[in-house]
Write an enzyme that holds these catalytic residues in place. Structure first.
Site, PDB file in Angstrom:
ATOM      1  N   ARG A 229       0.852  -1.189   0.000  1.00 56.45           N
ATOM      2  CA  ARG A 229       0.000   0.000   0.000  1.00 56.45           C
ATOM      3  C   ARG A 229       0.889   1.241   0.000  1.00 56.45           C
ATOM      4  O   ARG A 229       1.053   1.917   1.018  1.00 56.45           O
ATOM      5  CB  ARG A 229      -0.919  -0.017   1.227  1.00 56.45           C
TER       6      ARG A 229
ATOM      7  N   GLN B 197      -0.480   2.592  -6.449  1.00 56.48           N
ATOM      8  CA  GLN B 197      -1.925   2.824  -6.488  1.00 56.48           C
ATOM      9  C   GLN B 197      -2.547   2.509  -7.851  1.00 56.48           C
ATOM     10  O   GLN B 197      -3.642   1.965  -7.929  1.00 56.48           O
ATOM     11  CB  GLN B 197      -2.235   4.273  -6.086  1.00 56.48           C
TER      12      GLN B 197
ATOM     13  N   ASP C 213      -3.214  -1.230  -8.132  1.00 55.67           N
ATOM     14  CA  ASP C 213      -3.894  -1.853  -6.985  1.00 55.67           C
ATOM     15  C   ASP C 213      -5.202  -2.531  -7.396  1.00 55.67           C
ATOM     16  O   ASP C 213      -6.272  -1.924  -7.403  1.00 55.67           O
ATOM     17  CB  ASP C 213      -4.148  -0.787  -5.916  1.00 55.67           C
TER      18      ASP C 213
ATOM     19  N   SER D  39      -8.135  -2.663  -4.709  1.00 54.91           N
ATOM     20  CA  SER D  39      -8.919  -1.435  -4.575  1.00 54.91           C
ATOM     21  C   SER D  39      -9.864  -1.236  -5.752  1.00 54.91           C
ATOM     22  O   SER D  39     -11.042  -0.913  -5.571  1.00 54.91           O
ATOM     23  CB  SER D  39      -7.999  -0.225  -4.437  1.00 54.91           C
TER      24      SER D  39
ATOM     25  N   TYR E   3      -4.354  -2.580   6.354  1.00 51.74           N
ATOM     26  CA  TYR E   3      -5.442  -3.548   6.438  1.00 51.74           C
ATOM     27  C   TYR E   3      -5.915  -3.675   7.879  1.00 51.74           C
ATOM     28  O   TYR E   3      -5.216  -3.316   8.825  1.00 51.74           O
ATOM     29  CB  TYR E   3      -4.987  -4.927   5.928  1.00 51.74           C
TER      30      TYR E   3
END
Length: 362
Positions: free
Chosen positions: A122, A127, A130, A133, A228
């Protein structure tokens, strides 16, 4: 360098790893793209949409896998397909290393680079790659749509000459990516939204979306360094149960999203809580595939418990396969762009790169 993808088991997975838009990007990147015949036909995408871009379409799955330098999939391919992957080649996907540990280690023993995308760190640089997500975002949205479709009352408050219909009350359990999207979607549709999470950092995010955050008195922040949720203490669980028991008596729809990576989902909504819920209420459990957040969740079944419907599907994204594929394919392209050595035109497994080091199965 050749990148390839073959069909998933369409009974359980309708998403694809290479869309026409992304195939075009790979080709402009200097890569050769090979796909199995009718690769995306189930999504209404004809082979010609790929071949017109320069993609090689083949009926021979064995040839495609054997000749590929990189194979990108959604799920871990079947044993017979994995057997065809040659030494020093690369397999990329959401490979579920927690359940497929032995199979993945066998691939590593064959000197195959195995990279599992749910292990991405993360960090800001990751990003755009990801997959958890991007896919959870859609799952949270769709869970709300599915539960609202099965609810027998209107969602927003409606004032009419015949009287006022009150707004539905929604509780979102778990305010990660899926939960936050569920909050936003339910709020946009006119519901009154509550949310709870073991991570206190979620409070500000929930409230920014118009939800009311339910916090346990004396809460501990149960968040890992990776962002998390981690398992709660027995004392926290007891306090959370008391808070939920009272809250659920007035809730119409519950969206459950609480997951702990690599472990069975925590059972948060117990049988006595369900028994106290209003008749006609709906629970949609996004954690169903990992055991579920309720005492009665069953995968791909609608359980009726004292007139409360409990729903949970193996793969809710099969109901949004085009949108989910578009996002997933972009995530994978960004990941491969980071892996690809443009100067030498090959995959570079650089273990000094945190993204590669964390996702590589060793």
């Amino acid at each position: 360098m050749k990148i390839a993808s073959v069909s998933e088991n369409l009974e359980i997975e309708k998403r694809i790893a290479i869309t026409p838009e992304i195939a075009k990007k790979y080709i402009s990147f200097g890569l050769e793209v090979s796909l199995i015949e009718n690769y995306a036909a189930h999504l209404g995408i004809n082979d010609s949409e790929y071949s017109d871009l320069g993609v090689m379409i083949s009926k021979d799955e064995k040839e495609i896998i054997s000749n590929a330098d990189v194979i990108t999939q959604l799920n871990l391919p079947s044993d017979d397909k994995c057997f065809l992957i040659k030494e020093n080649k690369t397999l990329i996907g959401i490979l579920n290393p927690y359940d497929n540990e032995d199979k993945l280690k066998n691939l590593v023993k064959k000197n195959i680079n195995v990279l599992s995308l749910e292990l991405l760190p993360r960090i800001t640089r990751a990003q755009s790659m990801d997959v958890l997500s991007s896919q959870a975002n859609l799952a949270g949205y769709k869970a709300v749509i599915e539960s609202f479709a099965n609810f027998k009352k209107a969602i927003p408050m409606m004032m009419t000459a015949a009287g006022t219909i009150p707004a539905a009350k929604v509780l979102v359990v778990g305010a990660g990516v899926a939960g936050l999207q569920a909050i936003a979607t339910a709020k946009r549709m006119g519901a009154i939204v509550f949310a709870t999470d073991v991570r206190m950092a979620s409070k500000e995010q929930v409230e920014s979306l118009g939800g009311k955050f339910l916090s346990v008195e004396g809460s501990e922040n149960l968040e890992t360094e990776g962002g998390y949720a981690k398992e709660a203490s027995d004392d926290f669980k007891k306090k959370q149960e008391e808070l939920l028991s009272e809250t659920l008596k007035k809730i119409d729809i519950v969206i459950c999203t609480a997951l702990i990576p690599g472990k069975k989902a925590p059972v948060i909504i117990k049988e006595d809580m369900i028994n106290n819920m209003k008749s006609g209420s709906i629970i949609y459990d996004l954690a169903a595939i990992q055991g579920g957040n309720t005492a009665h969740t069953k995968v791909d079944e609608v359980v009726d418990k004292n007139s409360v419907k409990i729903m949970g599907e193996r793969n809710i994204l099969n109901k949004l396969p085009i949108s989910a594929s578009n996002l997933y394919a972009k995530n994978v392209f960004n990941f491969i762009s980071n892996l690809y050595d443009t100067e030498n035109k090959k995959i570079n497994i650089n273990l000094d790169d945190e993204i590669i080091e964390k996702t590589l199965i060793k």
